[in-house]
Scaffold this motif. Structure first.
Motif, PDB file in Angstrom:
ATOM      1  N   TRP A  11       0.843  -1.209   0.000  1.00 42.56           N
ATOM      2  CA  TRP A  11       0.000   0.000   0.000  1.00 42.56           C
ATOM      3  C   TRP A  11       0.874   1.253   0.000  1.00 42.56           C
ATOM      4  O   TRP A  11       0.684   2.156  -0.809  1.00 42.56           O
ATOM      5  CB  TRP A  11      -0.904  -0.074   1.228  1.00 42.56           C
ATOM      6  N   LYS A  12       1.854   1.273   0.881  1.00 43.89           N
ATOM      7  CA  LYS A  12       2.777   2.408   1.009  1.00 43.89           C
ATOM      8  C   LYS A  12       3.555   2.647  -0.299  1.00 43.89           C
ATOM      9  O   LYS A  12       3.687   3.783  -0.744  1.00 43.89           O
ATOM     10  CB  LYS A  12       3.733   2.106   2.172  1.00 43.89           C
ATOM     11  N   ALA A  16       3.494   5.975  -2.795  1.00 38.48           N
ATOM     12  CA  ALA A  16       4.728   6.692  -3.162  1.00 38.48           C
ATOM     13  C   ALA A  16       4.902   6.774  -4.680  1.00 38.48           C
ATOM     14  O   ALA A  16       5.414   7.775  -5.192  1.00 38.48           O
ATOM     15  CB  ALA A  16       5.937   6.021  -2.526  1.00 38.48           C
ATOM     16  N   ASP A  17       4.440   5.742  -5.395  1.00 38.09           N
ATOM     17  CA  ASP A  17       4.543   5.729  -6.861  1.00 38.09           C
ATOM     18  C   ASP A  17       3.376   6.444  -7.534  1.00 38.09           C
ATOM     19  O   ASP A  17       3.312   6.483  -8.761  1.00 38.09           O
ATOM     20  CB  ASP A  17       4.603   4.285  -7.370  1.00 38.09           C
ATOM     21  N   HIS A  18       2.467   6.992  -6.738  1.00 38.09           N
ATOM     22  CA  HIS A  18       1.230   7.616  -7.233  1.00 38.09           C
ATOM     23  C   HIS A  18       0.559   6.712  -8.274  1.00 38.09           C
ATOM     24  O   HIS A  18       0.299   7.090  -9.408  1.00 38.09           O
ATOM     25  CB  HIS A  18       1.482   9.017  -7.808  1.00 38.09           C
ATOM     26  N   ASP A  19       0.284   5.485  -7.819  1.00 43.07           N
ATOM     27  CA  ASP A  19      -0.353   4.478  -8.666  1.00 43.07           C
ATOM     28  C   ASP A  19      -1.667   4.053  -7.998  1.00 43.07           C
ATOM     29  O   ASP A  19      -1.736   3.010  -7.327  1.00 43.07           O
ATOM     30  CB  ASP A  19       0.591   3.283  -8.834  1.00 43.07           C
ATOM     31  N   ALA A  24      -5.439   0.418  -4.986  1.00 40.42           N
ATOM     32  CA  ALA A  24      -6.785  -0.155  -4.901  1.00 40.42           C
ATOM     33  C   ALA A  24      -6.774  -1.678  -5.016  1.00 40.42           C
ATOM     34  O   ALA A  24      -7.673  -2.343  -4.487  1.00 40.42           O
ATOM     35  CB  ALA A  24      -7.676   0.450  -5.980  1.00 40.42           C
ATOM     36  N   SER A  25      -5.765  -2.234  -5.654  1.00 42.29           N
ATOM     37  CA  SER A  25      -5.704  -3.690  -5.830  1.00 42.29           C
ATOM     38  C   SER A  25      -5.444  -4.417  -4.514  1.00 42.29           C
ATOM     39  O   SER A  25      -5.597  -5.634  -4.442  1.00 42.29           O
ATOM     40  CB  SER A  25      -4.638  -4.068  -6.864  1.00 42.29           C
ATOM     41  N   TYR A  26      -5.093  -3.694  -3.460  1.00 40.08           N
ATOM     42  CA  TYR A  26      -4.852  -4.298  -2.150  1.00 40.08           C
ATOM     43  C   TYR A  26      -6.102  -4.283  -1.281  1.00 40.08           C
ATOM     44  O   TYR A  26      -6.044  -4.581  -0.087  1.00 40.08           O
ATOM     45  CB  TYR A  26      -3.698  -3.596  -1.432  1.00 40.08           C
ATOM     46  N   PHE A  27      -7.254  -3.941  -1.871  1.00 39.19           N
ATOM     47  CA  PHE A  27      -8.532  -3.864  -1.163  1.00 39.19           C
ATOM     48  C   PHE A  27      -9.508  -4.879  -1.744  1.00 39.19           C
ATOM     49  O   PHE A  27      -9.477  -5.162  -2.945  1.00 39.19           O
ATOM     50  CB  PHE A  27      -9.122  -2.452  -1.298  1.00 39.19           C
ATOM     51  N   ALA A  47      -9.282   3.918  -5.518  1.00 38.66           N
ATOM     52  CA  ALA A  47      -8.480   4.487  -6.608  1.00 38.66           C
ATOM     53  C   ALA A  47      -8.814   5.957  -6.821  1.00 38.66           C
ATOM     54  O   ALA A  47      -7.909   6.779  -7.017  1.00 38.66           O
ATOM     55  CB  ALA A  47      -8.700   3.700  -7.894  1.00 38.66           C
ATOM     56  N   GLU A  48     -10.088   6.302  -6.772  1.00 32.22           N
ATOM     57  CA  GLU A  48     -10.494   7.701  -6.943  1.00 32.22           C
ATOM     58  C   GLU A  48      -9.905   8.577  -5.833  1.00 32.22           C
ATOM     59  O   GLU A  48      -9.411   9.669  -6.093  1.00 32.22           O
ATOM     60  CB  GLU A  48     -12.017   7.784  -6.934  1.00 32.22           C
TER      61      GLU A  48
END
Length: 115
Positions: A11-12, A16-19, A24-27, A47-48
């Motif tokens: 998540w972190k 940091a990569d502004h991705d 969101a893929s970790y939810f 993601a939004e």
């Protein structure tokens, strides 16, 4: 490495990569997400939210408490500092619940609060 730390490190890194899509893929698909804006449900809301955050945002965290609620649920309580490129860091408290889905652990509940 414990599942809570693994998911939070991913998540972190996504922040940091502004991705936002990677974050969101970790939810989970039904994740309840409460950042510092009105809550949303599911990865699209996550993601939004992160897409609206400034490039250069980073997060550092410290796990304060962790509880294995069941074989497939973990509760985490954290201190998080969100650092911005153009203003002071924002310290918050974060509660998360991770749920094991297949072989993966994903965030199913995310609640930020400023104290």
């Amino acid at each position: 490495m414990n599942p809570l730390q693994t998911v939070l490190d991913q998540w972190k890194a996504g922040i940091a990569d502004h991705d936002p899509k990677r974050v969101a893929s970790y939810f989970t698909d039904d994740a309840i997400f409460q950042g510092l804006h009105p809550y949303g449900v599911g990865p699209d809301a996550v993601a939004e939210y992160y897409d609206s955050q400034p490039v250069g945002l980073t997060a550092s965290y410290r796990i304060l408490e962790q509880r294995q609620l069941t074989d497939d649920l973990i509760l985490g309580y954290l201190a998080v500092d969100f650092s911005f490129p153009d203003r002071p860091a924002l310290p918050v408290c974060l509660s998360v619940i991770l749920r094991k889905t297949g072989a993966d652990w994903l965030i199913s509940h995310y609640q930020v609060s400023k104290l």
